[in-house]
Enzyme design. Sequence first.
Site, PDB file in Angstrom:
ATOM      1  N   GLY A   1      23.967 -26.393 -11.279  1.00  0.00           N
ATOM      2  CA  GLY A   1      23.508 -26.122  -9.918  1.00  0.00           C
ATOM      3  C   GLY A   1      22.125 -25.486  -9.948  1.00  0.00           C
ATOM      4  O   GLY A   1      21.733 -24.780  -9.015  1.00  0.00           O
ATOM      5  N   GLY A   2      21.383 -25.755 -11.004  1.00  0.00           N
ATOM      6  CA  GLY A   2      20.087 -25.106 -11.211  1.00  0.00           C
ATOM      7  C   GLY A   2      18.986 -25.561 -10.274  1.00  0.00           C
ATOM      8  O   GLY A   2      17.934 -24.921 -10.208  1.00  0.00           O
ATOM      9  N   THR A   3      19.198 -26.644  -9.541  1.00  0.00           N
ATOM     10  CA  THR A   3      18.189 -27.080  -8.576  1.00  0.00           C
ATOM     11  C   THR A   3      18.500 -26.581  -7.170  1.00  0.00           C
ATOM     12  O   THR A   3      17.750 -26.875  -6.237  1.00  0.00           O
ATOM     13  CB  THR A   3      18.077 -28.622  -8.543  1.00  0.00           C
TER      14      THR A   3
ATOM     15  N   GLY B   1      20.357 -21.097  -7.777  1.00  0.00           N
ATOM     16  CA  GLY B   1      20.234 -21.627  -9.127  1.00  0.00           C
ATOM     17  C   GLY B   1      18.806 -21.628  -9.635  1.00  0.00           C
ATOM     18  O   GLY B   1      18.546 -21.306 -10.802  1.00  0.00           O
TER      19      GLY B   1
ATOM     20  N   ARG C   1      22.276 -34.607 -12.696  1.00  0.00           N
ATOM     21  CA  ARG C   1      22.836 -35.944 -12.604  1.00  0.00           C
ATOM     22  C   ARG C   1      21.720 -36.968 -12.821  1.00  0.00           C
ATOM     23  O   ARG C   1      20.593 -36.616 -13.111  1.00  0.00           O
ATOM     24  CB  ARG C   1      23.490 -36.135 -11.230  1.00  0.00           C
TER      25      ARG C   1
ATOM     26  N   LYS D   1      13.075 -32.490  -5.443  1.00  0.00           N
ATOM     27  CA  LYS D   1      13.807 -32.092  -6.643  1.00  0.00           C
ATOM     28  C   LYS D   1      13.201 -32.710  -7.893  1.00  0.00           C
ATOM     29  O   LYS D   1      13.237 -32.113  -8.970  1.00  0.00           O
ATOM     30  CB  LYS D   1      15.286 -32.455  -6.507  1.00  0.00           C
TER      31      LYS D   1
ATOM     32  N   LYS E   1      37.559 -18.907  -3.868  1.00  0.00           N
ATOM     33  CA  LYS E   1      36.828 -18.256  -4.959  1.00  0.00           C
ATOM     34  C   LYS E   1      37.772 -17.405  -5.810  1.00  0.00           C
ATOM     35  O   LYS E   1      37.648 -17.369  -7.037  1.00  0.00           O
ATOM     36  CB  LYS E   1      35.706 -17.389  -4.392  1.00  0.00           C
TER      37      LYS E   1
END
Length: 310
Positions: free
Chosen positions: A11-13, A17, A36, A45, A134
């Site tokens: 989830g770094g983008t 993240g 991906r 992105k 969560k």
Amino acid sequence: MAEKTRILIIGGTRHLGKFIVEASVEAGNPTFVLIRDSTRFPSAKSQLLTTFKSRGITLLHGDIYDHDSLVMAIKQVDVVISTVSTDLIDDQVKIIAAIKEAGNVKRFIPSDFGTDVDNIEGAIEPAASFFEAKAKIRRAIEAEGIPYTYISCYGFASYFLDTLAQENATSPPRDKVVILSDGNAKAIFNDERDIATYTVRAVDDPKTLNRTLHIRPPANIMSFNEVVSLWERKICKTLEKVHIPEDQVIRNIQESSFPKNFVLALEHAVFVKGIMTSLQKNPSVGVEATERYPDVKYTTLDEYLNQFIQ
């Protein structure tokens, strides 16, 4: 000199993240980002990924829905940090399964950024189910015996303070402000850059292993009324204040559809029930970030709001 911890951000983008990726690089950690197929990324992105590459970040192709690619990516790192979106919280069980199979991860930090989900008394639907999802991920991690750190950073400053939680606003109000209930419930707000810094600091810290890191800077614990007063002093103006009683807030939640009902339920939990500050300190399960890392200069609410003064 010991080798630095290799960190994979899933989830770094995304919003938080990106900050964690930056904090990891600045700390000198070999940093990996799971992506991906790049052909599916919009241009913004794609530009971000180009920037990542220029910073020496390793891009690993994979998907949380592709078990083999996920295991292959995880085997290359020491720590996994998830910052997946709210709609993918449940699917973190796939990350847990991959970590379990890989067998090499020294620490997993799930996408648990927010209030302490083991202390959510007073939250109502649909926010309550989100917190419970969560909490279920926490229990799944523990059941598999995976080393973990949970990050309770409470409120993202950009989410709550950029508009002072005013509906359909794009900046803090200058004329009128809507206040839920009496506005006296205390909340906690943190700049996302600080959240990222504390998260990366916790990665190798034995004191945070299998514990929750609470990010509760004293200067950032305020009631909504106190935030409004701070803002009024900055703009040298008194705002018109409109209070909405709790029973009306609840009716508004019940009469609204998703996602508005979720936003309202979250604000009810934060600004009416005060769930962010209801937790009592327990050193056996939690660590205070500002006490553990006193050298980190965090952004105060006072400093944060300065960016909106023109």
